[in-house]
Scaffold this motif. Structure first.
Motif, PDB file in Angstrom:
ATOM      1  N   VAL A  48      -3.856   8.455  -4.461  1.00 46.53           N
ATOM      2  CA  VAL A  48      -2.761   7.800  -5.164  1.00 46.53           C
ATOM      3  C   VAL A  48      -2.558   6.427  -4.549  1.00 46.53           C
ATOM      4  O   VAL A  48      -2.942   6.183  -3.400  1.00 46.53           O
ATOM      5  CB  VAL A  48      -1.478   8.668  -5.059  1.00 46.53           C
ATOM      6  CG1 VAL A  48      -0.991   8.795  -3.623  1.00 46.53           C
ATOM      7  CG2 VAL A  48      -0.372   8.169  -5.963  1.00 46.53           C
ATOM      8  N   PHE A 105       0.208   3.014  -3.989  1.00 47.84           N
ATOM      9  CA  PHE A 105       1.629   2.663  -3.941  1.00 47.84           C
ATOM     10  C   PHE A 105       1.774   1.158  -4.021  1.00 47.84           C
ATOM     11  O   PHE A 105       1.063   0.425  -3.350  1.00 47.84           O
ATOM     12  CB  PHE A 105       2.264   3.114  -2.617  1.00 47.84           C
ATOM     13  CG  PHE A 105       2.111   4.570  -2.328  1.00 47.84           C
ATOM     14  CD1 PHE A 105       2.988   5.488  -2.887  1.00 47.84           C
ATOM     15  CD2 PHE A 105       1.104   5.019  -1.504  1.00 47.84           C
ATOM     16  CE1 PHE A 105       2.846   6.842  -2.609  1.00 47.84           C
ATOM     17  CE2 PHE A 105       0.957   6.374  -1.224  1.00 47.84           C
ATOM     18  CZ  PHE A 105       1.828   7.281  -1.783  1.00 47.84           C
ATOM     19  N   VAL A 152       4.508  -1.360  -2.971  1.00 47.17           N
ATOM     20  CA  VAL A 152       5.733  -1.373  -2.188  1.00 47.17           C
ATOM     21  C   VAL A 152       6.377  -2.749  -2.282  1.00 47.17           C
ATOM     22  O   VAL A 152       5.714  -3.757  -2.064  1.00 47.17           O
ATOM     23  CB  VAL A 152       5.437  -1.038  -0.703  1.00 47.17           C
ATOM     24  CG1 VAL A 152       6.728  -0.917   0.078  1.00 47.17           C
ATOM     25  CG2 VAL A 152       4.636   0.245  -0.599  1.00 47.17           C
ATOM     26  N   GLN A 193      12.244  -3.778  -4.043  1.00 46.46           N
ATOM     27  CA  GLN A 193      12.937  -2.885  -4.967  1.00 46.46           C
ATOM     28  C   GLN A 193      12.659  -1.412  -4.669  1.00 46.46           C
ATOM     29  O   GLN A 193      13.452  -0.553  -5.003  1.00 46.46           O
ATOM     30  CB  GLN A 193      12.531  -3.169  -6.423  1.00 46.46           C
ATOM     31  CG  GLN A 193      13.154  -4.421  -7.003  1.00 46.46           C
ATOM     32  CD  GLN A 193      12.555  -5.679  -6.402  1.00 46.46           C
ATOM     33  OE1 GLN A 193      11.349  -5.790  -6.264  1.00 46.46           O
ATOM     34  NE2 GLN A 193      13.414  -6.627  -6.024  1.00 46.46           N
ATOM     35  N   GLY A 194      11.517  -1.153  -4.092  1.00 45.02           N
ATOM     36  CA  GLY A 194      11.199   0.245  -3.809  1.00 45.02           C
ATOM     37  C   GLY A 194       9.718   0.512  -3.889  1.00 45.02           C
ATOM     38  O   GLY A 194       8.897  -0.398  -3.739  1.00 45.02           O
ATOM     39  N   ILE A 195       9.410   1.762  -4.131  1.00 45.23           N
ATOM     40  CA  ILE A 195       8.017   2.191  -4.147  1.00 45.23           C
ATOM     41  C   ILE A 195       7.645   2.610  -5.561  1.00 45.23           C
ATOM     42  O   ILE A 195       8.413   3.289  -6.236  1.00 45.23           O
ATOM     43  CB  ILE A 195       7.810   3.395  -3.205  1.00 45.23           C
ATOM     44  CG1 ILE A 195       8.270   3.046  -1.784  1.00 45.23           C
ATOM     45  CG2 ILE A 195       6.362   3.854  -3.202  1.00 45.23           C
ATOM     46  CD1 ILE A 195       8.387   4.247  -0.875  1.00 45.23           C
ATOM     47  N   GLU A 196       6.467   2.201  -5.975  1.00 42.03           N
ATOM     48  CA  GLU A 196       6.003   2.589  -7.298  1.00 42.03           C
ATOM     49  C   GLU A 196       4.668   3.303  -7.120  1.00 42.03           C
ATOM     50  O   GLU A 196       3.810   2.837  -6.370  1.00 42.03           O
ATOM     51  CB  GLU A 196       5.800   1.308  -8.114  1.00 42.03           C
ATOM     52  CG  GLU A 196       5.690   1.504  -9.593  1.00 42.03           C
ATOM     53  CD  GLU A 196       5.336   0.164 -10.257  1.00 42.03           C
ATOM     54  OE1 GLU A 196       4.433   0.182 -11.096  1.00 42.03           O
ATOM     55  OE2 GLU A 196       5.953  -0.862  -9.897  1.00 42.03           O
ATOM     56  N   LEU A 197       4.510   4.455  -7.762  1.00 43.93           N
ATOM     57  CA  LEU A 197       3.247   5.176  -7.648  1.00 43.93           C
ATOM     58  C   LEU A 197       2.223   4.580  -8.605  1.00 43.93           C
ATOM     59  O   LEU A 197       2.559   4.195  -9.718  1.00 43.93           O
ATOM     60  CB  LEU A 197       3.436   6.658  -7.994  1.00 43.93           C
ATOM     61  CG  LEU A 197       4.301   7.505  -7.069  1.00 43.93           C
ATOM     62  CD1 LEU A 197       4.332   8.944  -7.568  1.00 43.93           C
ATOM     63  CD2 LEU A 197       3.790   7.455  -5.641  1.00 43.93           C
ATOM     64  N   MET A 198       0.976   4.503  -8.168  1.00 41.51           N
ATOM     65  CA  MET A 198      -0.093   4.023  -9.042  1.00 41.51           C
ATOM     66  C   MET A 198      -1.138   5.119  -9.180  1.00 41.51           C
ATOM     67  O   MET A 198      -1.539   5.726  -8.188  1.00 41.51           O
ATOM     68  CB  MET A 198      -0.768   2.788  -8.447  1.00 41.51           C
ATOM     69  CG  MET A 198       0.160   1.619  -8.229  1.00 41.51           C
ATOM     70  SD  MET A 198      -0.734   0.142  -7.702  1.00 41.51           S
ATOM     71  CE  MET A 198      -1.794   0.749  -6.433  1.00 41.51           C
ATOM     72  N   ASP A 199      -1.581   5.313 -10.396  1.00 46.26           N
ATOM     73  CA  ASP A 199      -2.593   6.340 -10.642  1.00 46.26           C
ATOM     74  C   ASP A 199      -3.957   5.774 -10.250  1.00 46.26           C
ATOM     75  O   ASP A 199      -4.422   4.809 -10.846  1.00 46.26           O
ATOM     76  CB  ASP A 199      -2.571   6.713 -12.127  1.00 46.26           C
ATOM     77  CG  ASP A 199      -3.331   7.994 -12.385  1.00 46.26           C
ATOM     78  OD1 ASP A 199      -3.984   8.485 -11.448  1.00 46.26           O
ATOM     79  OD2 ASP A 199      -3.248   8.509 -13.516  1.00 46.26           O
ATOM     80  N   VAL A 230      -0.941  -0.251  -1.407  1.00 49.16           N
ATOM     81  CA  VAL A 230      -1.449   0.707  -0.433  1.00 49.16           C
ATOM     82  C   VAL A 230      -2.213   1.769  -1.196  1.00 49.16           C
ATOM     83  O   VAL A 230      -1.732   2.282  -2.195  1.00 49.16           O
ATOM     84  CB  VAL A 230      -0.281   1.371   0.329  1.00 49.16           C
ATOM     85  CG1 VAL A 230      -0.806   2.443   1.279  1.00 49.16           C
ATOM     86  CG2 VAL A 230       0.529   0.336   1.078  1.00 49.16           C
ATOM     87  N   ARG A 231      -3.422   2.058  -0.750  1.00 49.65           N
ATOM     88  CA  ARG A 231      -4.185   3.138  -1.361  1.00 49.65           C
ATOM     89  C   ARG A 231      -4.227   4.299  -0.411  1.00 49.65           C
ATOM     90  O   ARG A 231      -4.633   4.143   0.744  1.00 49.65           O
ATOM     91  CB  ARG A 231      -5.624   2.688  -1.617  1.00 49.65           C
ATOM     92  CG  ARG A 231      -5.805   2.092  -2.957  1.00 49.65           C
ATOM     93  CD  ARG A 231      -7.020   1.215  -2.956  1.00 49.65           C
ATOM     94  NE  ARG A 231      -6.937   0.384  -4.138  1.00 49.65           N
ATOM     95  CZ  ARG A 231      -7.654   0.587  -5.225  1.00 49.65           C
ATOM     96  NH1 ARG A 231      -8.543   1.563  -5.264  1.00 49.65           N
ATOM     97  NH2 ARG A 231      -7.519  -0.182  -6.269  1.00 49.65           N
TER      98      ARG A 231
END
Lengths: 325, 145, 275, 340
Positions: free
Chosen positions: D66, D68, D70, D73-79, D261-262
């Motif tokens: 997964v 990220f 960063v 504003q926050g953390i967003e998940l990336m597929d 970040v991976r």
């Protein structure tokens, strides 16, 4: 080489050594394991020395240096260079080792038999310059030179640099080893071809760290590649960059200390010719800063720990490259 | 590979604190032009340049890496640049051996008084690397995603 | 995005409480403002700060707390350093719950319970204690022996003072290692204190703390005549997946992340001594 | 049973390849073999084994989990999941085929590892009987029959033909799509099988005894003095674990690329000093404990948890690849000597 086992017994019973570092017999003829023998009975039972005892034992002496008393060790000529280099780097105390030099005509390996296409190996007999190999699928004969470990193909020296006693004849450096031929061949290629060559080789790396862990010059207590804070501790070759990085830096870290013992290539499970990286540094050092052989003596300074005010500029790479490419 | 016409290389210049870093300053105060895509990283001596830094720079997107230090004999720490010279010679030779374009790396000795030389060196290096195009052979695709 | 047990969800650190000079308690909720997931006392969760790392922590809050999860975390490494530098409102990732948890509704039911904790070892027990307090009538007597280096190092001291100590049927015994001016309670190490208190051997013991405390307390309990199958503890080893797959947190054939972290001492006796 | 003449193998591969990606063992310039995607120039490696195992097809050395993003504003998940397409894995030997069962029991156990599960579901495994077993082979000891390997399809080869026996729905589906397969002569496949059986009887490691290892043997084996001697020369590299078809330990690491970040997983080795290192200490401080862990896992812990099944398939790769020639056969035999 019956004399080796006899010598091991003699050293232990005669009190010259507290333990002997040698080889333990394996399940078959081609898989002896380095081992430490503390008693004559153990030697009688398990000690072996033959054409398949190719491993370089000198690195084990770093750990054994902390043990009480003297360790006797059997060193082939190339191993003796590694040991001298380690003594020079203060990793091993000379007085804690009793060195028995063993003359060597090149060591054989199972990998070489496989490469030669021999399947189902059961046992072997030495017949002069050849090995008679019994296999599941019939007998076959292979010339000893074709069964040699990769590191023995271009032996640089038959001289045992330092020893307390010698089994067999002291030898000389091999002037025409041809060990830089392959490096020179690569240098003559175009950058594109060289790049393709190394991508093909290095992309197979699985980062098992066998090359690093076996290398007598890689004697750091904690390797930079194991340091989580270094930012480069990716265990896996996650990207082609990582492989390049690992091998360039590893070769650089041992440059001018590497004795060209060839263990890195011997142990690589992916058969990457890693010695070609080390030999490149050795060749460059010889050409640019004068002939230098790591481990050949106790006092000369390694090229990277030394300098001359009149050294060539880094632009020499362009000049030399210009001639080649 | 299609080369974008407006492409500009990223150059990382490692500069010794005692000479070329001041040289870069001098070229600035003298209003000498050198491209803005040269990123200067100050190091305490040219021999502080760990070969890993050079590789790391390429990984993180540099197209060319140049080391500037004091002229041989003028090192603030007496001998640092002599060691750096040997190290970089061998490193560059190794990169060349691996097929990495040799023009992507360079060492230049620039004193604190040589503001003009600094600017000229950078201009020339940028031109060389621009001609080479993007660094493909020592790139890390993850950093470009 | 396809779900996978290894893909975390995003959590918000809604509140941070300073417990001791090196322990803070972090309250975590989901992006939707709700509790990220349900758990059993003694279970753990993986918290991570992307780019810094991921680590496993015990859930300190009781399952009966409906709005959030809490983690009492001691500063002792990369991830914890980073967490300690956080401010409320910042985000982390969270996945879980992991592990077996304490048998609060089965083996503990109807029993007299003795909790023994040292330092940050109170964290995993905190959840059980509050669970038992919530369902007070399901359990017998509850004794708590808790020690720390100093008064300042007692985690959850406020809660202990204001709530636990004032509740009937709960006996809290606090101790600190060395005398200090503003302390009039017991002074001494936990193992000795437990022996002094000489609890009834019919009690079920739940223990967590530094290895040396566990070792000597266990010795003391043995001397008192406690059966090994009546003493529970919770373990911790390096973990990466927390799913029983990455292969590093095993003790013999048991995985701490999956088969633990809660073990009875008679179960541990069956395992090799490698923790 | 079906069959096809060996000189038409390329046609067969082309036909499979037209349907989905096809991986076959291919020889590299240096003599090694590896599973690689088939192409028109590819030649089937006819030697026994690939130097790495076939596990890579399901459990690659590196895999993105997964990503990220960063920000303030926050953390967003990336597929970052790689899409998995159906593929055929051809030429798997009996040992590697068994290793898939062993890996399945770990990765497909609840909670299911979806990355692994996707690849398993997408694959059709075509196995190949071992005409010329090596002296380093001991798969028989683990109940594997290299003359009739398990798989969606089992194949045999003699000097003229490839014989093709579908075993599962997946195997039958693949077979039906391959109209160029002809009706097979079962007797000839049987003859290959018998020839292999005859060789198996002559293998030096055929009598490897496993009675003293296995489930429930932790107490008997854990504190044995032999571990110290067995591990004394171990370099602590991961060669054995990385070529092993059943080693499944992994690490989860992160890579900061500047913008994001991976998080990826990669193979890890219990032989490495940092495998169990914690800020609080190291439960396996020396190479002896790490070495013991590796073999206890294969010979005792895994059988404990999986109904006695060993986590070794006797492929013999560690016998060949260990830099100091220490291996599971030596461990099993050494532990036996002391048991008597």
């Amino acid at each position: 080489m019956q004399g080796v086992k006899q010598k091991a017994l003699e050293l232990l019973t005669g009190g010259k050594a507290d333990r002997v570092l040698g080889w333990r017999r394996g399940e078959t003829f081609y898989d002896p394991t380095p081992g430490v023998f503390a008693s004559a009975e153990e030697v009688e039972r398990d000690f072996v020395f033959d054409a398949f005892c190719g491993a370089n034992l000198s690195k084990y002496l770093i750990a054994l240096d902390r043990a009480e008393g003297v360790t006797a060790v059997f060193l082939k000529p190339c191993d003796s260079y590694s040991l001298v280099q380690l003594i020079k780097e203060h990793r091993i105390h000379r007085e804690k080792v009793y060195i028995v030099g063993v003359a060597c005509e090149g060591m054989c390996g199972y990998d070489a038999l496989m490469k030669a296409g021999i399947e189902g190996v059961l046992s072997f007999e030495e017949e002069g310059d050849a090995l008679k190999v019994h296999t599941l699928y019939g007998d076959t004969v292979i010339a000893r030179k074709d069964a040699l470990l990769s590191k023995c193909e271009h032996c640089k020296s038959k001289r045992i640099v330092t020893y307390d006693e010698l089994l067999g004849e002291q030898g000389d450096e091999v002037a025409d080893s041809g060990r830089f031929d392959e490096v020179a061949r690569l240098e003559k290629m175009t950058p594109e071809d060289r790049f393709a060559f190394w991508q093909n080789e290095l992309s197979r790396c699985i980062r098992c760290n066998a090359c690093r862990n076996v290398c007598p010059a890689c004697s750091c207590e904690k390797c930079v590649f194991d340091n989580p804070d270094s930012g480069i501790r990716n265990k896996a070759a996650a990207d082609s960059f990582e492989e390049n990085m690992f091998h360039i830096i590893r070769a650089f870290h041992v440059a001018s200390r590497c004795t060209d013992c060839g263990e890195c290539t011997r142990v690589c499970p992916q058969r990457i010719p890693l010695h070609l990286l080390n030999r490149k540094f050795i060749k460059d050092i010889n050409e640019l800063y004068g002939e230098y052989q790591a481990g050949a003596d106790f006092d000369t300074r390694p090229a990277l720990l030394n300098f001359q005010t009149g050294d060539c500029e880094p632009s020499i790479v362009h000049v030399r490259g210009g001639e080649r490419a | 590979m299609s080369v974008k016409t407006d492409w500009k290389p990223t150059i990382v210049a490692f500069c010794c604190n005692w000479c070329s870093y001041a040289g870069a300053d001098l070229s600035g105060t003298n209003r000498l032009q050198y491209p803005a895509n040269v990123k200067i990283i100050r190091i305490p001596c040219s021999c502080r340049l760990n070969p890993m830094f050079v590789l790391r720079a390429f990984q993180r997107g540099a197209d060319g890496v140049i080391l500037c230090g004091c002229h041989p004999g003028d090192c603030h720490y007496t001998t640092g640049n002599y060691y750096a010279r040997r190290r970089m010679t061998l490193l560059f030779s190794m990169l060349d051996y691996l097929g990495i374009e040799r023009d992507r790396t360079r060492v230049e000795w620039v004193s604190a008084a040589e503001g003009a030389k600094f600017a000229a060196t950078m201009n020339e290096f940028v031109a060389t690397v621009t001609a080479l195009g993007e660094n493909r052979r020592l790139e890390d695709l993850r950093c470009k995603a | 995005m396809r779900r996978d047990p290894l893909i975390p969800m995003i959590g918000v650190v809604s509140h941070i409480r300073v417990d001791t000079p090196d322990v803070k308690t972090f309250r975590v909720i989901g992006l939707d403002g709700k509790k990220p997931f349900e758990h059993i006392p003694g279970q753990c969760a993986m918290l991570s700060v992307p780019g810094v790392g991921e680590a496993l922590f015990s859930i300190t809050s009781s399952p009966t707390e409906e709005a959030y999860l809490e983690f009492s975390i001691k500063k002792c490494g990369c991830v914890t350093d980073w967490l300690h530098a956080m401010t409320p409102g910042q985000q982390v990732t969270i996945r879980g719950p992991y592990g077996n948890g304490f048998p609060v509704d089965t083996e503990f039911a109807g029993k007299d319970l003795l909790f023994v904790a040292g330092g940050i070892g109170l964290a995993p027990l905190h959840s059980v204690i509050n669970y038992c307090r919530h369902y007070r009538d399901r359990y017998g007597r509850i004794d708590i022996v808790y020690g720390a280096r100093s008064k300042e190092d007692l985690v959850d001291y406020e809660e202990i003072l204001n709530e636990w100590l004032s509740e009937d049927g709960i006996n809290v015994h606090l101790t600190i290692d060395r005398e200090q001016p503003d302390w009039d309670g017991h002074v001494g190490f936990v193992p000795n204190y437990v022996k002094e208190l000489s609890p009834d051997t019919g009690m079920t013991v739940v223990m967590c703390g530094p290895p040396v405390m566990i070792k000597f307390t266990l010795g003391g309990l043995m001397e008192l005549g406690f059966p090994r199958d009546g003493i529970y503890t919770t373990l911790e080893l390096r973990m990466k997946c927390a799913l029983g797959k990455c292969g590093r947190c095993n003790i013999g054939s048991k995985y701490v992340c999956k088969d633990g972290p809660v073990f009875r001492f008679d179960q541990l006796d069956e395992l090799p001594d490698e923790y | 049973m079906k069959q096809i003449a060996l000189n038409r193998l390329d046609e067969l591969f082309a036909a499979i390849s037209a349907r989905q990606t096809l991986l076959i063992p291919q020889q590299l310039e240096n003599g090694d073999a590896e599973f690689r995607p088939w192409s028109a120039e590819a030649k089937l490696y006819t030697g026994l084994k690939t130097s790495r195992s076939a596990k890579d097809a399901f459990f690659p050395q590196v895999e993105n989990l997964v990503g990220f993003k960063v920000s303030e504003q926050g953390i967003e998940l990336m597929d970052t999941r790689d899409e998995v397409q159906p593929f055929t894995l051809f030429g798997v030997r009996g040992c590697d085929a068994r290793s898939f069962d062993i890996l399945d029991r770990v990765f497909l156990a609840e909670p299911v590892d979806t990355f692994y599960a996707d690849r398993r579901a997408a694959a059709t495994v075509v196995t190949l009987a071992c005409n010329r077993p090596e002296t380093t082979c001991f798969c028989q000891s683990f109940g594997i029959d290299p003359s009739r390997p398990a798989g969606d399809v089992t194949c045999w080869m003699d000097a003229e033909n490839l014989y093709w026996q579908p075993n599962t729905d997946k195997g039958r589906a693949l077979t039906e799509a391959l109209s160029l397969l002809e009706e097979g002569e079962e007797a000839r496949a049987k003859r290959v099988e018998e020839d292999i059986q005859a060789v198996l009887k002559r293998l030096p490691l055929k009598d490897l005894s496993l009675d003293h290892v296995g489930a429930g043997k932790t107490k008997a084996l854990f504190d044995r003095p032999e571990w110290a001697e067995l591990s004394e020369a171990c370099l602590g590299c991961g060669a054995c674990t990385f070529v092993c078809p059943t080693c499944q330990c992994y690490d989860i690491e992160e890579f900061k690329s500047g913008g994001s970040v991976r998080r990826f997983r990669c193979w890890d080795s219990c032989m490495y000093s940092d495998f169990t290192l914690m800020s609080a200490g190291q439960p396996r401080p020396t190479q002896t404990e790490r070495f013991r862990q590796r073999f206890m896992h294969k010979l005792v812990y895994y059988p404990d948890n999986q109904d006695g099944l060993f986590s070794c398939v006797g492929c013999g790769r560690c016998l060949v690849k260990c830099p100091i020639h220490m291996n599971i056969v030596k461990v099993i035999n050494a532990l036996k000597e002391g048991t008597a």
